[in-house]
Design a protein around this motif. Structure first.
Motif, PDB file in Angstrom:
ATOM      1  N   LYS A  15       0.628  -0.984   0.194  1.00  0.00           N
ATOM      2  CA  LYS A  15      -0.341  -0.054  -0.151  1.00  0.00           C
ATOM      3  C   LYS A  15       0.909   1.279  -0.107  1.00  0.00           C
ATOM      4  N   GLY A  16       1.889   1.119   0.924  1.00  0.00           N
ATOM      5  CA  GLY A  16       3.122   2.306   1.188  1.00  0.00           C
ATOM      6  C   GLY A  16       3.562   2.591  -0.524  1.00  0.00           C
ATOM      7  N   ALA A  17       4.045   1.917  -0.940  1.00  0.00           N
ATOM      8  CA  ALA A  17       4.586   1.868  -2.491  1.00  0.00           C
ATOM      9  C   ALA A  17       3.948   2.493  -3.466  1.00  0.00           C
ATOM     10  N   GLY A  23       1.514   9.339  -6.048  1.00  0.00           N
ATOM     11  CA  GLY A  23       1.905  10.620  -5.793  1.00  0.00           C
ATOM     12  C   GLY A  23       2.874  11.133  -6.834  1.00  0.00           C
ATOM     13  N   SER A  24       4.079  10.195  -7.595  1.00  0.00           N
ATOM     14  CA  SER A  24       4.126  10.485  -8.322  1.00  0.00           C
ATOM     15  C   SER A  24       3.787  10.573  -9.822  1.00  0.00           C
ATOM     16  N   GLY A  25       2.064  10.582 -10.302  1.00  0.00           N
ATOM     17  CA  GLY A  25       1.805  10.360 -11.220  1.00  0.00           C
ATOM     18  C   GLY A  25       2.084   9.079 -12.024  1.00  0.00           C
ATOM     19  N   ASP A  44       1.870   5.434 -16.838  1.00  0.00           N
ATOM     20  CA  ASP A  44       1.913   7.182 -16.541  1.00  0.00           C
ATOM     21  C   ASP A  44       0.337   7.084 -17.006  1.00  0.00           C
ATOM     22  N   HIS A  45       0.042   7.803 -15.541  1.00  0.00           N
ATOM     23  CA  HIS A  45      -1.287   8.668 -15.529  1.00  0.00           C
ATOM     24  C   HIS A  45      -2.046   8.775 -15.981  1.00  0.00           C
ATOM     25  N   GLN A  86      -9.353   9.727 -11.051  1.00  0.00           N
ATOM     26  CA  GLN A  86      -7.521   9.079 -10.815  1.00  0.00           C
ATOM     27  C   GLN A  86      -8.120   7.835 -10.840  1.00  0.00           C
ATOM     28  N   VAL A  87      -6.758   6.709 -11.757  1.00  0.00           N
ATOM     29  CA  VAL A  87      -6.918   5.823 -11.744  1.00  0.00           C
ATOM     30  C   VAL A  87      -6.039   5.171 -11.107  1.00  0.00           C
TER      31      VAL A  87
END
Length: 228
Positions: A15-17, A23-25, A44-45, A86-87
Motif C-alpha cells: 500500500k505504501g509503495a 503521488g508521482s503521477g 504513466d497516469h 484518478q485511476v
C-alpha cells in the motif's frame, strides 16, 4: 490500427509503495496470464487516462511495450478513485493467439431513424443491451458489433439470433440457448394517446351508410307521428 501502451516493471509493492507511486503521477498495475508469472507494472497516469476514454481501448488487443519487450494484452479491470478523476489500479491479461478469449464488446446501433417503428409509428428505440459477451480467437476480436434496426417495427424485438456476427465470432449465451433481447421499439404514451383519440374521433364521423340509415329512421318517426 492496434493501440499501443507503455509500461515498466515494478519491484516495490504494498500500500505504501502504491501510494507513493500515485503521488508521482504513476498508476500501479499487474499483467497476468499465459505461461509467464504475474508481473507488477507501473504506467504513466495521464497517458493511460486519455487512452481509457477511447472505446476501442476497452475491447481490443493492446500492444504493450514492457521495458522494451512487446506483450499482447487485454484490459481486464480498472479501479477508479470514488470521486477524483484518478485511476488507482489496472489489470491486463496476456493473450495467446491460439486460444479463444471471452470479451465484452460494445454494440453500435444504426438506421434507427428509418426503421418503421420510428419513422412510421413515432416510436423510440429501447436498447436492452449495450454490450455483448463474445468468444473468438484474438485475431477475430471486433472493436464493436453493428446492430441494424432498418426493419424493426413498433412492438417488435430484435434478439441475439438476429445479429450478424463477424466471421469467427460466437455468442456464448446463444450456445447456451439464451436468445436474449437486444433492442425493441416502444410507443411513447403521448403518441399512443394521440392515436387513440384520432381513432375515436374518426369513429364519430358518420359514413354515407350511417347517414342513410339515420335519415330512414327519422322518416319512420315522422310517418308514425302522422298516423297518430
Amino acid at each position: 490500427m492496434q493501440i499501443e501502451i507503455s509500461a515498466n516493471k515494478r519491484t516495490l509493492q504494498g500500500k505504501g509503495a502504491s501510494r507513493r507511486l500515485r503521488g508521482s503521477g504513476k498508476v500501479p498495475g499487474v499483467i497476468y496470464g499465459g505461461e509467464n508469472p504475474a508481473q507488477a507494472i507501473e504506467l504513466d497516469h495521464n497517458g493511460l487516462y486519455h487512452k481509457l476514454k477511447q472505446e476501442a481501448f476497452h475491447a481490443s488487443i493492446l500492444s504493450m511495450d514492457l521495458d522494451g519487450g512487446k506483450e499482447q494484452v487485454l484490459l481486464r479491470d480498472i479501479q477508479m478513485h470514488p470521486f477524483k478523476l484518478q485511476v488507482l489500479h489496472i489489470d491486463f491479461q496476456r493473450v495467446d493467439k491460439n486460444k479463444k478469449i471471452h470479451m465484452k464488446v460494445p454494440l453500435h446501433f444504426i438506421n434507427a431513424e428509418i426503421s418503421p417503428g420510428v419513422k412510421l409509428s413515432g416510436g423510440l428505440v429501447s436498447h436492452v443491451l449495450t454490450e455483448l459477451d463474445v468468444s473468438c480467437l484474438p485475431k477475430d476480436l471486433p472493436e464493436f458489433i453493428t446492430v441494424d434496426l432498418t426493419d424493426l417495427a413498433a412492438g417488435n424485438t430484435l434478439h441475439l439470433s438476429d445479429l450478424k456476427l463477424p466471421e469467427g465470432v460466437e455468442i456464448p449465451a446463444l450456445i447456451k440457448g439464451e436468445n436474449l433481447p437486444v433492442a425493441t421499439i416502444v410507443i411513447p404514451r403521448a403518441v399512443a394517446a394521440e392515436e387513440a383519440a384520432a381513432h375515436v374521433a374518426a369513429g364519430d364521423i358518420p359514413t354515407t351508410v350511417q347517414k342513410k340509415e339515420g335519415a330512414a329512421k327519422e322518416g319512420e318517426k315522422k310517418d308514425a307521428g302522422k298516423k297518430k
